[in-house]
Design a protein around this motif. Sequence first.
Motif, PDB file in Angstrom:
ATOM      1  N   ARG A   1       0.837  -1.205   0.000  1.00 44.41           N
ATOM      2  CA  ARG A   1       0.000   0.000   0.000  1.00 44.41           C
ATOM      3  C   ARG A   1       0.867   1.249   0.000  1.00 44.41           C
ATOM      4  O   ARG A   1       1.941   1.275   0.604  1.00 44.41           O
ATOM      5  N   VAL A   2       0.386   2.286  -0.662  1.00 47.06           N
ATOM      6  CA  VAL A   2       1.171   3.510  -0.842  1.00 47.06           C
ATOM      7  C   VAL A   2       1.261   4.279   0.473  1.00 47.06           C
ATOM      8  O   VAL A   2       0.242   4.646   1.059  1.00 47.06           O
ATOM      9  N   GLU A   3       2.489   4.551   0.906  1.00 47.10           N
ATOM     10  CA  GLU A   3       2.722   5.406   2.066  1.00 47.10           C
ATOM     11  C   GLU A   3       3.172   6.800   1.648  1.00 47.10           C
ATOM     12  O   GLU A   3       2.747   7.799   2.224  1.00 47.10           O
TER      13      GLU A   3
ATOM     14  N   ASP B   1      -5.585   6.610  -0.575  1.00 44.49           N
ATOM     15  CA  ASP B   1      -5.939   6.516   0.837  1.00 44.49           C
ATOM     16  C   ASP B   1      -5.080   5.430   1.462  1.00 44.49           C
ATOM     17  O   ASP B   1      -4.128   4.931   0.837  1.00 44.49           O
ATOM     18  N   GLU B   2      -5.395   5.044   2.685  1.00 46.07           N
ATOM     19  CA  GLU B   2      -4.553   4.093   3.406  1.00 46.07           C
ATOM     20  C   GLU B   2      -4.601   2.682   2.804  1.00 46.07           C
ATOM     21  O   GLU B   2      -3.786   1.825   3.157  1.00 46.07           O
ATOM     22  N   ARG B   3      -5.517   2.422   1.861  1.00 46.15           N
ATOM     23  CA  ARG B   3      -5.623   1.092   1.249  1.00 46.15           C
ATOM     24  C   ARG B   3      -5.071   1.036  -0.166  1.00 46.15           C
ATOM     25  O   ARG B   3      -5.003  -0.037  -0.775  1.00 46.15           O
ATOM     26  N   THR B   4      -4.667   2.158  -0.714  1.00 53.49           N
ATOM     27  CA  THR B   4      -4.306   2.234  -2.126  1.00 53.49           C
ATOM     28  C   THR B   4      -3.071   1.397  -2.461  1.00 53.49           C
ATOM     29  O   THR B   4      -2.034   1.494  -1.789  1.00 53.49           O
TER      30      THR B   4
ATOM     31  N   THR C   1       3.601  -7.755  -3.395  1.00 50.28           N
ATOM     32  CA  THR C   1       2.210  -7.429  -3.738  1.00 50.28           C
ATOM     33  C   THR C   1       2.125  -6.839  -5.130  1.00 50.28           C
ATOM     34  O   THR C   1       1.231  -7.173  -5.919  1.00 50.28           O
ATOM     35  N   VAL C   2       3.054  -5.926  -5.456  1.00 49.16           N
ATOM     36  CA  VAL C   2       3.054  -5.309  -6.785  1.00 49.16           C
ATOM     37  C   VAL C   2       3.138  -6.378  -7.867  1.00 49.16           C
ATOM     38  O   VAL C   2       2.357  -6.382  -8.829  1.00 49.16           O
TER      39      VAL C   2
END
Length: 381
Positions: free
Chosen positions: A99-101, A244-247, A271-272
């Motif tokens: 997920r994107v931070e 968002d926090e799930r992206t 994951t990617v």
Amino acid sequence: MTAIDADVSPFAALDGAVLPEEAGATSDARLVPLHYGDPFREQRELEAGRALVDASDLGVVSLDGEDRLQLLHALTSQDLRHIAPGASAETLVLDPQGRVEFAARVVDDGRTSWLIVDPGLAAPLAAFLDRMRFMLRVEVADRSVDVAVIASAAELDGLPVFAPEGIPVVWRDPWAAVAAGGWQYAEGTHPGSERTWFESIVSRDRLDEVVAMIRSARIGVAGSLAAEALRIAAWRPRQAFDADERTIPHELDWLRTAVHLDKGCYRGQETVAKVHNLGRPPRRIVMLHLDGSDAVLPAHGSVITAEKDGEAREVGLVTSSAIHHDLGPIALAVIKRAVPADVPLSVLVGDTVVAAAQQAIVPPGAGATADVPRLPRLGRG
């Protein structure tokens, strides 16, 4: 609050400047003008390369030292080992689940790597990078107090661009084409192929010089609303609004410029690779063409519904919206992957229901690109 938190940009003193009621996407962002009285004209001038935008609410992080690129390459999604002085890139810091931070624009001047991030993210990004450097020869600093960003759709002469090593620190948006090692889920002609965008770093104490250029009519000025309208029309994701926090990157078509699929391991890489090769992103970004007859524009977070079995069901949220000088009211939205691309959508704006036609950016079938052979069933020849 620090001294920068309460500051208002010098651009606010220009004629017609209209400021937001609060600072951008986060409470600690610097106030920059939304517009100067004529947003449509400002869009056209900006698009034509005759205006600049005050983007001094963005954050800037610097990395100095021989191992700066090694650190960035090891921690982020982009191949940054050999980025040339003056070259630009985009990269993501992901969590262990992909997920994107942080999303960062990167430009290196041969001695220092400069990272531009959305409001409120410079301090936490600098803290993260500093924690992860261990024995590497890198010094990390949040430079948002002493440098600022000016944005434009063309390279502009006369700007006092920061160039401590003789190379102007200007980030050139790579969105116009799929970057090396990247992947595009969007099909057909991409509006981003026409996008040119530059973010120039200047010393904060020289912003008054830029304002003087505008007052002397050497260059025009546009507000942040104009910049957002052009960004949305180009399907260009931005962390502050569209994530968002799930992206995960696939949902926003961010593999296009921010991910190198062939580089080595980094946090979130599993994951990617798994979603890209074998799975499907759980959500997908779309462009919405909105019915403008009610003269209302949905805000960030407005609920999107689709009708199923005679019932309106929530399927996603608006992430960014604008009124474009040519396209009219438009928005980016993140919706459930399984929503068919031809289903009409509705956006709830208070008590008003706004009809929306979706244009797929990430199609429902995105992902699972690996050519995995099917195994024959037992008992069959």
